[in-house]
Design a protein around this motif. Structure first.
Motif, PDB file in Angstrom:
ATOM      1  N   LEU A  57       0.829  -1.206   0.000  1.00 34.68           N
ATOM      2  CA  LEU A  57       0.000   0.000   0.000  1.00 34.68           C
ATOM      3  C   LEU A  57       0.863   1.257   0.000  1.00 34.68           C
ATOM      4  O   LEU A  57       0.563   2.223  -0.702  1.00 34.68           O
ATOM      5  CB  LEU A  57      -0.935  -0.003   1.204  1.00 34.68           C
ATOM      6  CG  LEU A  57      -1.986   1.082   1.249  1.00 34.68           C
ATOM      7  CD1 LEU A  57      -2.862   1.055   0.006  1.00 34.68           C
ATOM      8  CD2 LEU A  57      -2.851   0.930   2.482  1.00 34.68           C
ATOM      9  N   ARG A  58       1.939   1.238   0.742  1.00 33.38           N
ATOM     10  CA  ARG A  58       2.848   2.393   0.735  1.00 33.38           C
ATOM     11  C   ARG A  58       3.485   2.579  -0.647  1.00 33.38           C
ATOM     12  O   ARG A  58       3.628   3.701  -1.133  1.00 33.38           O
ATOM     13  CB  ARG A  58       3.927   2.205   1.789  1.00 33.38           C
ATOM     14  CG  ARG A  58       4.865   3.366   1.858  1.00 33.38           C
ATOM     15  CD  ARG A  58       5.852   3.217   2.967  1.00 33.38           C
ATOM     16  NE  ARG A  58       6.721   4.380   2.970  1.00 33.38           N
ATOM     17  CZ  ARG A  58       7.279   4.874   4.048  1.00 33.38           C
ATOM     18  NH1 ARG A  58       7.056   4.336   5.208  1.00 33.38           N
ATOM     19  NH2 ARG A  58       8.047   5.923   3.966  1.00 33.38           N
ATOM     20  N   LEU A  59       3.856   1.461  -1.273  1.00 33.32           N
ATOM     21  CA  LEU A  59       4.433   1.541  -2.621  1.00 33.32           C
ATOM     22  C   LEU A  59       3.395   2.024  -3.637  1.00 33.32           C
ATOM     23  O   LEU A  59       3.712   2.798  -4.544  1.00 33.32           O
ATOM     24  CB  LEU A  59       4.977   0.176  -3.040  1.00 33.32           C
ATOM     25  CG  LEU A  59       6.194  -0.328  -2.272  1.00 33.32           C
ATOM     26  CD1 LEU A  59       6.495  -1.764  -2.658  1.00 33.32           C
ATOM     27  CD2 LEU A  59       7.390   0.563  -2.528  1.00 33.32           C
ATOM     28  N   ALA A  83      -2.703  -2.600  -4.558  1.00 36.75           N
ATOM     29  CA  ALA A  83      -1.783  -3.026  -3.500  1.00 36.75           C
ATOM     30  C   ALA A  83      -2.079  -4.464  -3.083  1.00 36.75           C
ATOM     31  O   ALA A  83      -1.154  -5.249  -2.840  1.00 36.75           O
ATOM     32  CB  ALA A  83      -1.891  -2.093  -2.300  1.00 36.75           C
ATOM     33  N   LEU A  84      -3.341  -4.831  -3.029  1.00 36.58           N
ATOM     34  CA  LEU A  84      -3.705  -6.205  -2.691  1.00 36.58           C
ATOM     35  C   LEU A  84      -3.233  -7.176  -3.772  1.00 36.58           C
ATOM     36  O   LEU A  84      -2.726  -8.265  -3.474  1.00 36.58           O
ATOM     37  CB  LEU A  84      -5.214  -6.320  -2.503  1.00 36.58           C
ATOM     38  CG  LEU A  84      -5.796  -5.597  -1.291  1.00 36.58           C
ATOM     39  CD1 LEU A  84      -7.311  -5.584  -1.352  1.00 36.58           C
ATOM     40  CD2 LEU A  84      -5.315  -6.238  -0.011  1.00 36.58           C
ATOM     41  N   ILE A  85      -3.405  -6.782  -5.027  1.00 39.99           N
ATOM     42  CA  ILE A  85      -2.946  -7.626  -6.137  1.00 39.99           C
ATOM     43  C   ILE A  85      -1.417  -7.740  -6.102  1.00 39.99           C
ATOM     44  O   ILE A  85      -0.853  -8.816  -6.310  1.00 39.99           O
ATOM     45  CB  ILE A  85      -3.442  -7.062  -7.479  1.00 39.99           C
ATOM     46  CG1 ILE A  85      -4.961  -7.168  -7.552  1.00 39.99           C
ATOM     47  CG2 ILE A  85      -2.800  -7.783  -8.648  1.00 39.99           C
ATOM     48  CD1 ILE A  85      -5.587  -6.403  -8.708  1.00 39.99           C
ATOM     49  N   ALA A  86      -0.740  -6.641  -5.817  1.00 42.97           N
ATOM     50  CA  ALA A  86       0.723  -6.650  -5.732  1.00 42.97           C
ATOM     51  C   ALA A  86       1.198  -7.529  -4.578  1.00 42.97           C
ATOM     52  O   ALA A  86       2.196  -8.255  -4.706  1.00 42.97           O
ATOM     53  CB  ALA A  86       1.251  -5.227  -5.569  1.00 42.97           C
ATOM     54  N   ALA A  87       0.497  -7.487  -3.451  1.00 42.46           N
ATOM     55  CA  ALA A  87       0.872  -8.323  -2.308  1.00 42.46           C
ATOM     56  C   ALA A  87       0.703  -9.805  -2.658  1.00 42.46           C
ATOM     57  O   ALA A  87       1.526 -10.636  -2.263  1.00 42.46           O
ATOM     58  CB  ALA A  87       0.032  -7.962  -1.096  1.00 42.46           C
ATOM     59  N   ASP A 101       5.950  -5.219  -8.324  1.00 44.25           N
ATOM     60  CA  ASP A 101       4.656  -5.875  -8.109  1.00 44.25           C
ATOM     61  C   ASP A 101       3.517  -4.878  -8.298  1.00 44.25           C
ATOM     62  O   ASP A 101       2.491  -5.195  -8.899  1.00 44.25           O
ATOM     63  CB  ASP A 101       4.603  -6.473  -6.705  1.00 44.25           C
ATOM     64  CG  ASP A 101       5.677  -7.525  -6.473  1.00 44.25           C
ATOM     65  OD1 ASP A 101       5.924  -8.322  -7.393  1.00 44.25           O
ATOM     66  OD2 ASP A 101       6.253  -7.535  -5.376  1.00 44.25           O
ATOM     67  N   VAL A 102       3.710  -3.688  -7.793  1.00 41.02           N
ATOM     68  CA  VAL A 102       2.682  -2.649  -7.936  1.00 41.02           C
ATOM     69  C   VAL A 102       2.559  -2.232  -9.406  1.00 41.02           C
ATOM     70  O   VAL A 102       1.456  -2.027  -9.906  1.00 41.02           O
ATOM     71  CB  VAL A 102       2.995  -1.434  -7.030  1.00 41.02           C
ATOM     72  CG1 VAL A 102       1.981  -0.332  -7.221  1.00 41.02           C
ATOM     73  CG2 VAL A 102       3.053  -1.862  -5.574  1.00 41.02           C
ATOM     74  N   GLN A 103       3.680  -2.128 -10.100  1.00 42.22           N
ATOM     75  CA  GLN A 103       3.627  -1.779 -11.522  1.00 42.22           C
ATOM     76  C   GLN A 103       2.853  -2.821 -12.321  1.00 42.22           C
ATOM     77  O   GLN A 103       2.056  -2.470 -13.193  1.00 42.22           O
ATOM     78  CB  GLN A 103       5.043  -1.654 -12.092  1.00 42.22           C
ATOM     79  CG  GLN A 103       5.762  -0.410 -11.656  1.00 42.22           C
ATOM     80  CD  GLN A 103       7.202  -0.382 -12.148  1.00 42.22           C
ATOM     81  OE1 GLN A 103       7.755  -1.386 -12.577  1.00 42.22           O
ATOM     82  NE2 GLN A 103       7.803   0.800 -12.084  1.00 42.22           N
ATOM     83  N   VAL A 104       3.054  -4.092 -12.024  1.00 43.03           N
ATOM     84  CA  VAL A 104       2.318  -5.152 -12.721  1.00 43.03           C
ATOM     85  C   VAL A 104       0.828  -5.033 -12.422  1.00 43.03           C
ATOM     86  O   VAL A 104      -0.004  -5.115 -13.327  1.00 43.03           O
ATOM     87  CB  VAL A 104       2.861  -6.548 -12.332  1.00 43.03           C
ATOM     88  CG1 VAL A 104       1.916  -7.648 -12.805  1.00 43.03           C
ATOM     89  CG2 VAL A 104       4.231  -6.756 -12.907  1.00 43.03           C
ATOM     90  N   VAL A 142      -8.915  -9.716  -6.010  1.00 39.70           N
ATOM     91  CA  VAL A 142      -7.607 -10.358  -6.018  1.00 39.70           C
ATOM     92  C   VAL A 142      -7.682 -11.742  -6.662  1.00 39.70           C
ATOM     93  O   VAL A 142      -6.811 -12.124  -7.425  1.00 39.70           O
ATOM     94  CB  VAL A 142      -7.031 -10.433  -4.582  1.00 39.70           C
ATOM     95  CG1 VAL A 142      -5.768 -11.254  -4.539  1.00 39.70           C
ATOM     96  CG2 VAL A 142      -6.779  -9.038  -4.047  1.00 39.70           C
ATOM     97  N   GLU A 143      -8.741 -12.481  -6.378  1.00 36.26           N
ATOM     98  CA  GLU A 143      -8.886 -13.819  -6.947  1.00 36.26           C
ATOM     99  C   GLU A 143      -9.257 -13.791  -8.418  1.00 36.26           C
ATOM    100  O   GLU A 143      -9.105 -14.796  -9.110  1.00 36.26           O
ATOM    101  CB  GLU A 143      -9.912 -14.610  -6.151  1.00 36.26           C
ATOM    102  CG  GLU A 143      -9.424 -14.956  -4.755  1.00 36.26           C
ATOM    103  CD  GLU A 143     -10.502 -15.562  -3.872  1.00 36.26           C
ATOM    104  OE1 GLU A 143     -11.641 -15.749  -4.360  1.00 36.26           O
ATOM    105  OE2 GLU A 143     -10.210 -15.851  -2.718  1.00 36.26           O
ATOM    106  N   ALA A 144      -9.746 -12.662  -8.922  1.00 40.57           N
ATOM    107  CA  ALA A 144     -10.138 -12.566 -10.330  1.00 40.57           C
ATOM    108  C   ALA A 144      -8.934 -12.493 -11.262  1.00 40.57           C
ATOM    109  O   ALA A 144      -9.050 -12.777 -12.443  1.00 40.57           O
ATOM    110  CB  ALA A 144     -11.025 -11.338 -10.542  1.00 40.57           C
ATOM    111  N   VAL A 145      -7.780 -12.120 -10.737  1.00 42.32           N
ATOM    112  CA  VAL A 145      -6.587 -11.999 -11.572  1.00 42.32           C
ATOM    113  C   VAL A 145      -5.915 -13.364 -11.659  1.00 42.32           C
ATOM    114  O   VAL A 145      -5.525 -13.928 -10.636  1.00 42.32           O
ATOM    115  CB  VAL A 145      -5.606 -10.952 -10.990  1.00 42.32           C
ATOM    116  CG1 VAL A 145      -4.375 -10.826 -11.850  1.00 42.32           C
ATOM    117  CG2 VAL A 145      -6.294  -9.613 -10.840  1.00 42.32           C
ATOM    118  N   PRO A 146      -5.760 -13.918 -12.864  1.00 39.51           N
ATOM    119  CA  PRO A 146      -5.131 -15.235 -13.000  1.00 39.51           C
ATOM    120  C   PRO A 146      -3.667 -15.219 -12.564  1.00 39.51           C
ATOM    121  O   PRO A 146      -2.972 -14.219 -12.709  1.00 39.51           O
ATOM    122  CB  PRO A 146      -5.232 -15.540 -14.495  1.00 39.51           C
ATOM    123  CG  PRO A 146      -6.120 -14.517 -15.080  1.00 39.51           C
ATOM    124  CD  PRO A 146      -6.188 -13.364 -14.140  1.00 39.51           C
TER     125      PRO A 146
END
Length: 185
Positions: A57-59, A83-87, A101-104, A142-146
């Motif tokens: 989240l900070r990133l 941020a959740l997806i990146a984590a 991770d955040v960029q992706v 978060v679960e929707a992203v393969p």
């Protein structure tokens, strides 16, 4: 070193008996959040545990000025969702989140681009709507992203513009309707 008994010493200088610690009993995992198996559980709404997930989240806040938001999208929902997806992406690799991770996560949903298709805009507006206020929506997003999309590099994610399955257009309807069964006689 002990003193001989014939040497006069004060009581405070006498060697004290050692304290003996008791032998500990058997230890078992009985705390509520303790895992009883060597691997983390997997499945719907379990998440992907990883170290220092909150750092994502900070990133993500570093990208607040670079976001390309449309009407109906809110910065705090987008930053938390990404941020959740990146984590999750970082946890798949067994490490804490990084800026990549955040960029992706941002690239997968097109938040850093101007040329996003209307179908994707509609899907991401729905997916990120009030996500910062609803835990069930967070897990669903978060679960929707393969997992295959999460394993892309930031450059690949930006170039391929991989999005979650919910953001893909619906399949074409069949060319002709199926034939009706004959009427009973």
């Amino acid at each position: 070193m002990t003193q001989p008994t014939f040497v006069p010493i004060t009581e405070a200088d006498q060697v004290r008996p050692a304290r003996h610690l008791h032998v500990p009993g058997a230890w078992t995992t009985n705390r509520p959040a303790e895992l009883g198996i060597p691997t983390a559980p997997r499945g719907r709404s379990v998440g992907t545990p990883g170290p220092d997930a909150g750092f994502a989240l900070r990133l993500a806040r570093r990208f607040a000025r670079a976001l390309k938001l449309t009407e109906g999208e809110h910065e705090h929902d987008v930053l938390l969702g990404c941020a959740l997806i990146a984590a999750r992406r970082a946890a798949l690799y067994g490490r804490g989140p990084s800026i990549y991770d955040v960029q992706v996560a941002l690239a997968l949903w097109g938040f850093l681009r101007d040329d996003v298709p209307v179908v994707v805009l509609t899907a991401r507006r729905q997916a990120f709507s009030s996500v910062s206020h609803d835990y069930v929506a967070q897990r669903g997003l978060v679960e929707a992203v393969p997992e295959a999309s999460l394993r892309l590099t930031p450059a690949e994610a930006q170039a391929r513009f991989q999005v979650a399955p919910a953001a893909e257009p619906a399949a074409e309807p069949p060319a002709e309707p199926p034939a009706e069964p004959p009427a009973p006689v």
